[in-house]
Design an enzyme around this catalytic site. Structure first.
Site, short mmCIF file in Angstrom:
data_model
loop_
_atom_site.label_atom_id
_atom_site.label_comp_id
_atom_site.label_asym_id
_atom_site.label_seq_id
_atom_site.Cartn_x
_atom_site.Cartn_y
_atom_site.Cartn_z
N SER A 197 3.18 -7.90 5.39
CA SER A 197 2.61 -7.42 6.65
C SER A 197 1.21 -7.99 6.79
CB SER A 197 2.54 -5.88 6.66
OG SER A 197 1.75 -5.40 7.73
N TYR A 210 0.09 2.52 2.49
CA TYR A 210 0.84 1.39 3.02
C TYR A 210 0.08 0.08 2.81
CZ TYR A 210 3.64 -1.42 6.25
OH TYR A 210 4.45 -2.40 6.80
#
Length: 341
Positions: A197, A210
């Site tokens: 990501s 995350y």
């Protein structure tokens, strides 16, 4: 070699690498074939994983789909089988029309295999991997895609959810790679894809677990790539995929500044996967989508922290996750009220 001479040789190689990188922008490299190769995708039951499965199916790969949700994984498999039937029908029509076999894409026994696997559990990964080797064969393309998000501020996030995020988003890459890399090393052939990501390159507030998991998996991928180079295993390729916010519903509610959002909207999942597939099939080491993410990452690396904070606040990126977290919290409260907790 004399160190001075070696320095100039290295300088030339670095400059040549820039030339080759620029050439890739101007001349699109030829995509390699994955027809007949075993491609394993984790988190294949939905989102990007499902789209990756459909793209590899169109290229005639033999698919192995892993997901913790059996039903959604079987739904993906059904879509893949539909693509396979269309390909086989097209082959039959081409042969009937009198085209030579050389004009038809290589035929292979197109199959899809599904496995229910919790990649956050090490032993589950190893046991399922052993089943794949016995029932399907050795994996040539490994797409580590599975991911989760807790959706809580740090002090409100239960420890078990933090551990879960780290296990699925980061640790699972170690287990799957350890399971399938040995054969790749033995034959010097394979491809490992890490779906990370942009939040593995730069962070934001409210999603500490995350971001930590994605930073961790980016580090894992880069170190693995260097290890393969050091071992001179050039037949094993690696691709790191770092997309901006993708409109899959995973971060529903996330918002940057409304005046900026039209210029940097969430990515369409199809577009994200198509760009990633192009990078994978041309052996591109890394792909950031959109390309603006390269600039953001570079600026974050060279600017003072306070300057980065100013940019975040201007873009509305400093608290972009807060609406998403608020929605998650409200949904949790509603469920607890509904269940009488």
């Amino acid at each position: 070699m004399n160190i001075v001479v070696e320095f100039f040789v290295v300088t030339f190689k670095v400059l040549w690498a820039f030339v080759l990188a620029a050439a890739r922008w101007l001349v699109r490299p030829k995509e390699k074939s994955v027809a007949g190769q075993v491609c394993l995708i984790t988190g294949a039951g939905s989102g990007l994983g499902r789209l990756f499965a459909l793209e590899f199916a169109r290229r005639r790969a033999l698919l192995v789909l892993w997901d913790i949700n059996t039903q959604s994984n079987e739904e993906t498999a059904g879509m893949v089988r539909h693509i396979y039937r269309d390909l086989e029908a097209a082959d039959a029509a081409a042969l009937q029309a009198g085209n030579g076999e050389e004009e038809i894409l290589p035929h292979c026994n197109l199959q899809v295999f599904t496995y229910t696997c919790d990649v956050g559990k090490r032993e589950n990964v190893y046991l399922t991997a052993e089943r794949v080797r016995k029932e399907v064969g050795e994996v040539s393309v490994l797409v580590n895609n599975a991911g989760v998000v807790s959706g809580h501020h740090l002090l409100e996030c239960p420890d078990e959810l933090i551990e879960r995020t780290m296990m699925v988003n980061c640790h699972a890459h170690f287990w799957t790679t350890k399971a399938f890399l040995p054969t790749m090393l033995e034959i010097n052939h394979g491809h490992i894809v890490t779906v990370a990501s942009s939040l593995g390159l730069f962070s934001t507030a409210g999603v500490e677990d995350y971001c930590a998991s994605k930073f961790g998996v980016v580090g894992f991928h880069e170190s693995l790539s260097h290890e393969l180079k050091a071992a001179e295993k050039d037949g094993i390729k690696t691709t790191l995929v770092c997309p901006y916010l993708v409109d899959t519903g995973m971060f529903r509610g996330c918002r940057i500044r409304k005046e900026i959002e039209p210029f940097l909207p969430p990515l369409k999942p199809d577009y994200c996967v198509q760009q990633a597939m192009r990078a994978i099939l041309t052996d591109q080491p890394m792909i950031c989508t959109p390309r603006l993410m390269y600039i953001v990452t570079f600026m974050k690396s060279i600017l003072p922290f306070e300057a980065v904070v100013c940019m975040y606040r201007f873009l509305g990126a400093d608290k972009c996750m807060y609406p998403f977290i608020a929605q998650r919290k409200q949904a949790t409260n509603n469920n607890e009220a509904k269940n009488g907790i």
